[in-house]
Design a protein around this motif. Structure first.
Motif, PDB file in Angstrom:
ATOM      1  N   ASP A  60      -0.788  -8.363   2.857  1.00  0.00           N
ATOM      2  CA  ASP A  60      -1.911  -7.065   2.540  1.00  0.00           C
ATOM      3  C   ASP A  60      -2.552  -7.614   1.362  1.00  0.00           C
ATOM      4  O   ASP A  60      -3.872  -7.621   1.207  1.00  0.00           O
TER       5      ASP A  60
ATOM      6  N   ILE B 170      -5.039 -10.697   1.405  1.00  0.00           N
ATOM      7  CA  ILE B 170      -6.321 -10.875   1.796  1.00  0.00           C
ATOM      8  C   ILE B 170      -7.369 -11.229   0.913  1.00  0.00           C
ATOM      9  O   ILE B 170      -7.301 -10.585  -0.173  1.00  0.00           O
TER      10      ILE B 170
ATOM     11  N   ASN C 208      -9.390  -9.082  -1.658  1.00  0.00           N
ATOM     12  CA  ASN C 208      -8.781  -7.751  -1.847  1.00  0.00           C
ATOM     13  C   ASN C 208      -8.079  -7.684  -3.008  1.00  0.00           C
ATOM     14  O   ASN C 208      -6.842  -6.946  -2.890  1.00  0.00           O
TER      15      ASN C 208
HETATM   16  C1  LIG Z   1      -7.408  -4.349   0.948  1.00  0.00           C
HETATM   17  O1  LIG Z   1      -5.861  -3.863   1.482  1.00  0.00           O
HETATM   18  C2  LIG Z   1      -5.692  -2.601   1.808  1.00  0.00           C
HETATM   19  C3  LIG Z   1      -4.255  -2.470   2.311  1.00  0.00           C
HETATM   20  O2  LIG Z   1      -3.491  -3.080   1.216  1.00  0.00           O
HETATM   21  C4  LIG Z   1      -6.741  -2.475   3.160  1.00  0.00           C
HETATM   22  O3  LIG Z   1      -6.625  -0.871   3.444  1.00  0.00           O
HETATM   23  C5  LIG Z   1      -8.122  -2.928   2.858  1.00  0.00           C
HETATM   24  O4  LIG Z   1      -8.902  -2.468   3.866  1.00  0.00           O
HETATM   25  C6  LIG Z   1      -8.308  -4.068   2.327  1.00  0.00           C
HETATM   26  N1  LIG Z   1      -9.387  -4.564   1.661  1.00  0.00           N
HETATM   27  C7  LIG Z   1     -10.441  -5.339   2.107  1.00  0.00           C
HETATM   28  C8  LIG Z   1     -11.479  -5.665   1.549  1.00  0.00           C
HETATM   29  O5  LIG Z   1      -9.978  -6.295   2.918  1.00  0.00           O
END
Ligand SMILES: *[C@@H]1O[C@H](CO)[C@@H](O)[C@H](O)[C@H]1NC(C)=O
Ligand SMILES: *[C@@H]1O[C@H](CO)[C@@H](O)[C@H](O)[C@H]1NC(C)=O
Ligand SMILES: *[C@@H]1O[C@H](CO)[C@@H](O)[C@H](O)[C@H]1NC(C)=O
Ligand SMILES: *[C@@H]1O[C@H](CO)[C@@H](O)[C@H](O)[C@H]1NC(C)=O
Ligand SMILES: *[C@@H]1O[C@H](CO)[C@@H](O)[C@H](O)[C@H]1NC(C)=O
Ligand SMILES: *[C@@H]1O[C@H](CO)[C@@H](O)[C@H](O)[C@H]1NC(C)=O
Ligand SMILES: *[C@@H]1O[C@H](CO)[C@@H](O)[C@H](O)[C@H]1NC(C)=O
Ligand SMILES: *[C@@H]1O[C@H](CO)[C@@H](O)[C@H](O)[C@H]1NC(C)=O
Ligand SMILES: *[C@@H]1O[C@H](CO)[C@@H](O)[C@H](O)[C@H]1NC(C)=O
Ligand SMILES: *[C@@H]1O[C@H](CO)[C@@H](O)[C@H](O)[C@H]1NC(C)=O
Length: 425
Positions: free
Chosen positions: A412, A415, A418
């Motif tokens: 996660d 990403i 992220n």
């Molecule tokens: C970042 O990670 C979270 C979960 O950890 C997720 O809910 C969110 O959509 C992600 N954001 C992006 C921009 O991918």
């Protein structure tokens, strides 16, 4: 965090409940702490077990929903079973039936609470409510220590229920229970009453709030990791504080985690460092791009014994592993997973080296195994928020129980875009 306005079904039966955070249908980790004293007759002890069985039957028992642990106390404490050992209702019932009464003297409620706190901390999931339900027919031999332990336990966020059997001093029970006492503190005059209480409870149906958000199954993890590009560095403790067979379990754990990752030249790449007195790069990020090759090389890591020089290991990650000479991709996330069961010899150095990595945008996971880990050190190593980046587990046997959750978290945060900063070399 999944703390919602939860309601405790069995307390609903007693007319209490509004101030409690526990319900039948929502996931929770519930520890039962049972008094095991000489002056409890075999029949009464059985009544207590029956009561617990009836209570447990109210919950949705499974690995991903509510999990149960049972601890006995009197002269000492016995962990009958911890979380994750029995994961269906019938297994838990069998586990409860197998409990032997030892008929000890003394009422070391303080030790019982202490052990329960440890079990909840070490084996409880971080994203579900932690509940302790204590049943006792005696007051503590060491009141001050009991109050202190109860206070520490509540301070950990554990909700404590106490059921007193016989006429016990209410003030002392209040020193242990969570507030409001009307929802957390119960009296019965004898054990046989417990089971009649359980009888009422089993007729009650629980409100279904339909919350299920424990993404710890392997499919979810594999999905999150699919085509996930990341540089993942394992930092493994091979010091002499680890027994040989535990060391094997550590390697098996890393290997099972790698199985979840999508390993490839353009996906997830893996490196490993082992450390004791000295730190060694076992293999680099650009050496193996095949899942099986990586796992084989993890399994080849040799045990050496020696000290716990975590700081040097982290320095080696910065100086020799996450470097452009090794083809490190600057546009994917850099993840370091540290597994340790002790405290490092130089915590200042460990902290300083962890900060070097964190400052350059590396995401740091810390996995502490066993009773000797230093929480402060795990915090110094791990990224924030620490509840996402720190795992503590009781022993190497339970290590695999976190693999899906860990993989999910790693993938996660992996990403791209992220996270706040990625090292832009
Ligand atoms: C970042 O990670 C979270 C979960 O950890 C997720 O809910 C969110 O959509 C992600 N954001 C992006 C921009 O991918
Ligand atoms: C039972 O024994 C415990 C000590 O093991 C004591 O604290 C408690 O008061 C006793 N209860 C009764 C009813 O005798
Ligand atoms: C219990 O903990 C609180 C802080 O969480 C503290 O203020 C209080 O003094 C503690 N009480 C006892 C009896 O240790
Ligand atoms: C229930 O959860 C809420 C919200 O997290 C918390 O503020 C409260 O203290 C909890 N109640 C108990 C009795 O633990
Ligand atoms: C428990 O029993 C005592 C009398 O032994 C009584 O004073 C007290 O109010 C009762 N507490 C609860 C919560 O029912
Ligand atoms: C990885 O990407 C590079 C450059 O895009 C490409 O040359 C290489 O063939 C890819 N490797 C695999 C295994 O797909
Ligand atoms: C650590 O390295 C030093 C020097 O590089 C060496 O003398 C020592 O034997 C090594 N210790 C272990 C346990 O490998
Ligand atoms: C981290 O590694 C880089 C080389 O990649 C080096 O320039 C830097 O000095 C190292 N940082 C520390 C604190 O050792
Ligand atoms: C990272 O950059 C390389 C080339 O610089 C590119 O081939 C690759 O697709 C990029 N990866 C991601 C995840 O953006
Ligand atoms: C611990 O490491 C620091 C550098 O970070 C060093 O200054 C200190 O002397 C070390 N302490 C010991 C006991 O080796």
């Amino acid at each position: 965090m999944l703390k919602v306005g939860l309601v405790l079904c069995f307390l609903a039966a007693l007319g209490g409940a509004q101030g409690s955070n526990i319900s039948c249908s929502q996931p929770a980790d519930i520890a039962f702490l049972l008094h095991d004293s000489r002056n409890i007759s075999a029949e009464d002890f059985k009544e207590m077990i029956t009561f617990v069985k009836e209570l447990v039957a109210q919950f949705d028992i499974s690995l991903t929903s509510t999990r149960i642990a049972v601890i006995k106390f009197s002269h000492g404490t016995d962990v009958e079973f911890t979380f994750g050992v029995y994961n269906t209702l019938s297994e838990v019932e069998r586990g409860l039936d197998a409990i032997q009464q030892r008929k000890w003297d003394e009422t070391k409620l303080n030790s019982g609470i202490h052990t329960s706190r440890f079990i909840l901390r070490a084996n409880g999931r971080r994203d579900v409510p932690h509940i302790l339900i204590a049943i006792t027919s005696g007051l503590s031999d060491n009141r001050a220590e009991t109050v202190r332990q109860a206070n520490l336990t509540r301070g950990d966020g554990v909700e404590i229920f106490i059921i007193g059997v016989g006429s016990l001093d209410q003030v002392q029970l209040e020193e242990i229970a969570s507030e409001p006492f009307s929802d957390h503190l119960f009296n019965v005059t004898e054990y046989s009453e417990l089971s009649s209480l359980g009888g009422i409870l089993s007729e009650k149906t629980c409100p279904d709030t339909g919350l299920t958000d424990i993404p710890s199954d392997q499919v979810a993890a594999q999905e999150a990791c699919y085509q996930m590009p990341a540089e993942v560095v394992f930092v493994l403790d091979i010091s002499s504080s680890i027994f040989m067979h535990d060391f094997q379990k550590q390697l098996a754990f890393v290997s099972s985690l790698i199985r979840i990752f999508d390993i490839g030249e353009n996906e997830t790449r893996v490196a490993a460092i082992s450390f004791s007195t000295n730190a060694t790069v076992e293999f680099h990020l650009d050496e193996f791009y095949d899942q099986k090759d990586v796992r084989d090389h993890v399994e080849m890591i040799r045990y050496t014994g020696g000290g716990t020089n975590t700081g040097d290991a982290l320095k080696l990650v910065n100086d020799s592993v996450l470097i452009s000479e090794r083809g490190v991709r600057s546009n994917v996330s850099h993840v370091v997973i540290v597994v340790t069961d002790g405290r490092s010899e130089n915590s200042t150095e460990t902290k300083a080296q962890a900060n070097v990595l964190k400052d350059s945008g590396v995401l740091m996971f810390a996995i502490g195994v066993g009773p000797y880990v230093d929480d402060q050190e795990l915090e110094a190593i791990a990224s924030e928020p620490s509840e996402n980046f720190i795992f503590t587990i009781a022993d190497y046997d339970t290590l695999t129980s976190i693999k899906n959750t860990l993989a999910l978290r790693v993938c996660d945060v992996g990403i791209p875009g992220n996270q706040t900063e990625i090292d832009a070399e």
